[in-house]
Design a protein around this motif. Structure first.
Motif, PDB file in Angstrom:
ATOM      1  N   LEU A 125     -37.382  -1.869 -47.929  1.00  0.00           N
ATOM      2  CA  LEU A 125     -38.306  -2.375 -46.908  1.00  0.00           C
ATOM      3  C   LEU A 125     -39.755  -2.273 -47.385  1.00  0.00           C
ATOM      4  N   ILE A 126     -40.102  -1.138 -48.000  1.00  0.00           N
ATOM      5  CA  ILE A 126     -41.472  -0.944 -48.487  1.00  0.00           C
ATOM      6  C   ILE A 126     -41.780  -1.920 -49.619  1.00  0.00           C
ATOM      7  N   ARG A 127     -40.828  -2.086 -50.531  1.00  0.00           N
ATOM      8  CA  ARG A 127     -41.048  -3.021 -51.638  1.00  0.00           C
ATOM      9  C   ARG A 127     -41.265  -4.445 -51.118  1.00  0.00           C
ATOM     10  N   LYS A 128     -40.432  -4.858 -50.164  1.00  0.00           N
ATOM     11  CA  LYS A 128     -40.582  -6.212 -49.597  1.00  0.00           C
ATOM     12  C   LYS A 128     -41.907  -6.334 -48.856  1.00  0.00           C
ATOM     13  N   GLY A 129     -42.299  -5.246 -48.183  1.00  0.00           N
ATOM     14  CA  GLY A 129     -43.572  -5.253 -47.461  1.00  0.00           C
ATOM     15  C   GLY A 129     -44.740  -5.517 -48.390  1.00  0.00           C
ATOM     16  N   PHE A 130     -44.749  -4.838 -49.536  1.00  0.00           N
ATOM     17  CA  PHE A 130     -45.846  -5.043 -50.492  1.00  0.00           C
ATOM     18  C   PHE A 130     -45.767  -6.414 -51.159  1.00  0.00           C
ATOM     19  N   GLU A 131     -44.564  -6.906 -51.384  1.00  0.00           N
ATOM     20  CA  GLU A 131     -44.425  -8.258 -51.955  1.00  0.00           C
ATOM     21  C   GLU A 131     -45.039  -9.299 -51.014  1.00  0.00           C
ATOM     22  N   LEU A 132     -44.781  -9.144 -49.720  1.00  0.00           N
ATOM     23  CA  LEU A 132     -45.348 -10.071 -48.734  1.00  0.00           C
ATOM     24  C   LEU A 132     -46.857  -9.884 -48.593  1.00  0.00           C
ATOM     25  N   PHE A 133     -47.295  -8.632 -48.685  1.00  0.00           N
ATOM     26  CA  PHE A 133     -48.727  -8.356 -48.637  1.00  0.00           C
ATOM     27  C   PHE A 133     -49.451  -9.080 -49.772  1.00  0.00           C
ATOM     28  N   GLU A 134     -48.866  -9.027 -50.966  1.00  0.00           N
ATOM     29  CA  GLU A 134     -49.487  -9.644 -52.143  1.00  0.00           C
ATOM     30  C   GLU A 134     -49.663 -11.154 -51.979  1.00  0.00           C
ATOM     31  N   ILE A 135     -48.742 -11.793 -51.240  1.00  0.00           N
ATOM     32  CA  ILE A 135     -48.862 -13.250 -51.029  1.00  0.00           C
ATOM     33  C   ILE A 135     -49.475 -13.572 -49.661  1.00  0.00           C
ATOM     34  N   LYS A 136     -50.084 -12.525 -49.054  1.00  0.00           N
ATOM     35  CA  LYS A 136     -50.878 -12.677 -47.825  1.00  0.00           C
ATOM     36  C   LYS A 136     -50.062 -13.090 -46.602  1.00  0.00           C
ATOM     37  N   GLN A 137     -48.801 -12.679 -46.599  1.00  0.00           N
ATOM     38  CA  GLN A 137     -47.965 -12.889 -45.412  1.00  0.00           C
ATOM     39  C   GLN A 137     -48.022 -11.598 -44.584  1.00  0.00           C
ATOM     40  N   TYR A 138     -49.155 -11.389 -43.927  1.00  0.00           N
ATOM     41  CA  TYR A 138     -49.446 -10.074 -43.365  1.00  0.00           C
ATOM     42  C   TYR A 138     -48.558  -9.695 -42.176  1.00  0.00           C
ATOM     43  N   ASP A 181     -52.781  -4.272 -41.687  1.00  0.00           N
ATOM     44  CA  ASP A 181     -53.594  -4.341 -40.472  1.00  0.00           C
ATOM     45  C   ASP A 181     -55.056  -4.661 -40.836  1.00  0.00           C
ATOM     46  N   MET A 182     -55.573  -3.992 -41.868  1.00  0.00           N
ATOM     47  CA  MET A 182     -56.937  -4.251 -42.327  1.00  0.00           C
ATOM     48  C   MET A 182     -57.079  -5.684 -42.845  1.00  0.00           C
ATOM     49  N   ALA A 183     -56.050  -6.159 -43.544  1.00  0.00           N
ATOM     50  CA  ALA A 183     -56.120  -7.467 -44.216  1.00  0.00           C
ATOM     51  C   ALA A 183     -56.265  -8.628 -43.242  1.00  0.00           C
ATOM     52  N   ILE A 184     -55.820  -8.445 -42.024  1.00  0.00           N
ATOM     53  CA  ILE A 184     -55.913  -9.530 -41.040  1.00  0.00           C
ATOM     54  C   ILE A 184     -57.383  -9.896 -40.798  1.00  0.00           C
ATOM     55  N   GLU A 185     -58.264  -8.877 -40.791  1.00  0.00           N
ATOM     56  CA  GLU A 185     -59.698  -9.130 -40.598  1.00  0.00           C
ATOM     57  C   GLU A 185     -60.506  -9.018 -41.890  1.00  0.00           C
ATOM     58  N   PHE A 186     -60.061  -8.149 -42.786  1.00  0.00           N
ATOM     59  CA  PHE A 186     -60.823  -7.888 -44.020  1.00  0.00           C
ATOM     60  C   PHE A 186     -59.903  -7.998 -45.235  1.00  0.00           C
ATOM     61  N   PRO A 187     -59.443  -9.212 -45.554  1.00  0.00           N
ATOM     62  CA  PRO A 187     -58.475  -9.368 -46.648  1.00  0.00           C
ATOM     63  C   PRO A 187     -58.993  -8.897 -48.007  1.00  0.00           C
ATOM     64  N   GLU A 192     -61.252  -6.592 -48.743  1.00  0.00           N
ATOM     65  CA  GLU A 192     -61.317  -5.128 -48.785  1.00  0.00           C
ATOM     66  C   GLU A 192     -59.916  -4.530 -48.865  1.00  0.00           C
ATOM     67  N   ALA A 193     -58.983  -5.094 -48.093  1.00  0.00           N
ATOM     68  CA  ALA A 193     -57.613  -4.578 -48.097  1.00  0.00           C
ATOM     69  C   ALA A 193     -56.973  -4.732 -49.471  1.00  0.00           C
ATOM     70  N   HIS A 194     -57.164  -5.881 -50.098  1.00  0.00           N
ATOM     71  CA  HIS A 194     -56.590  -6.097 -51.430  1.00  0.00           C
ATOM     72  C   HIS A 194     -57.316  -5.246 -52.475  1.00  0.00           C
ATOM     73  N   GLY A 195     -58.593  -4.963 -52.233  1.00  0.00           N
ATOM     74  CA  GLY A 195     -59.326  -4.056 -53.124  1.00  0.00           C
ATOM     75  C   GLY A 195     -58.730  -2.655 -53.073  1.00  0.00           C
ATOM     76  N   PHE A 196     -58.439  -2.187 -51.867  1.00  0.00           N
ATOM     77  CA  PHE A 196     -57.799  -0.872 -51.725  1.00  0.00           C
ATOM     78  C   PHE A 196     -56.413  -0.868 -52.376  1.00  0.00           C
ATOM     79  N   TYR A 197     -55.701  -1.973 -52.210  1.00  0.00           N
ATOM     80  CA  TYR A 197     -54.358  -2.065 -52.796  1.00  0.00           C
ATOM     81  C   TYR A 197     -54.428  -1.997 -54.329  1.00  0.00           C
ATOM     82  N   ASP A 198     -55.383  -2.736 -54.912  1.00  0.00           N
ATOM     83  CA  ASP A 198     -55.557  -2.707 -56.372  1.00  0.00           C
ATOM     84  C   ASP A 198     -55.922  -1.303 -56.846  1.00  0.00           C
ATOM     85  N   LEU A 199     -56.804  -0.662 -56.089  1.00  0.00           N
ATOM     86  CA  LEU A 199     -57.218   0.697 -56.429  1.00  0.00           C
ATOM     87  C   LEU A 199     -56.032   1.659 -56.337  1.00  0.00           C
ATOM     88  N   TYR A 200     -55.229   1.496 -55.307  1.00  0.00           N
ATOM     89  CA  TYR A 200     -54.033   2.325 -55.130  1.00  0.00           C
ATOM     90  C   TYR A 200     -53.083   2.162 -56.327  1.00  0.00           C
TER      91      TYR A 200
END
Length: 199
Positions: A11-24, A52-58, A60-68
């Protein structure tokens, strides 16, 4: 259920895969389902907060993801929990309005008109820190002025000062906000490791 429940990991892996393609919204559902299986899972929490952050601040959210991803990839596995806690702190700080922090890079050779960009040169910031303590000066300037750096080394010195003054969440925010002009290198790697150690 076990914390290593394979269904949760999927579930977590699929969640991040969808996050990466902006299917929030779909991504958020996967992270919510993972947290239903294990409400303490830090990675699922990170995923949920980021979507949740990406919906308003995509950006910044992807920046945090890259940093993570960078911090996970450059630290030993034993530091994984500390890295995750650090990222969660950074996200919470962003949610609390710390996203107002700002810094600017200028080429030292160019004609720098500070008054035009409403900021304070790092060398002037350092001078102020000689008269008062770093933390007090920083907190007074936090929401009112950009700090202007003309050398990458000054920026790294500033990040180290933040860490030494127990301002880790701000250090993380500055790294995230400046990622477009500061590329990952060995010095930044040291700072990220120090950041994780300070948690």
């Amino acid at each position: 259920m076990s914390n290593n429940n394979p269904k949760k990991r999927i579930l977590i892996r699929k969640g991040f895969e969808l996050f990466e393609i902006k299917q929030y919204k779909q991504s958020m559902q996967y992270f919510s389902d993972a947290l239903y299986l294990d409400e303490e899972d830090l990675e699922a929490k990170i995923g949920l907060f980021l979507t949740d952050m990406a919906i308003e601040f995509p950006n910044e959210a992807h920046g945090f993801y890259d940093l993570y991803q960078t911090m996970i990839g450059t630290n030993p596995r034993s530091f994984r929990k500390k890295v995750q806690q650090s990222i969660l702190e950074g996200i919470k700080s962003f949610d609390n309005g710390i996203d107002k922090i700002a810094a600017v890079f200028f080429d030292d050779q160019k004609d720098l008109k500070v008054e035009e960009i409403d900021g304070i040169l790092y060398k002037d910031f350092q001078q102020m820190c000689k008269e008062k303590n770093f933390k007090e000066v920083f907190e007074n300037l936090l929401f009112s002025s950009k700090i202007i750096f003309t050398k990458k080394e000054d920026f790294y010195s500033f990040l180290n000062d933040l860490l030494d003054n127990n301002l880790s969440e701000y250090c993380l925010q500055y790294i995230e906000s400046m990622k477009k002009v500061v590329f990952f290198d060995s010095e930044l790697d040291k700072i990220l490791k120090k950041l994780v150690d300070r948690l």
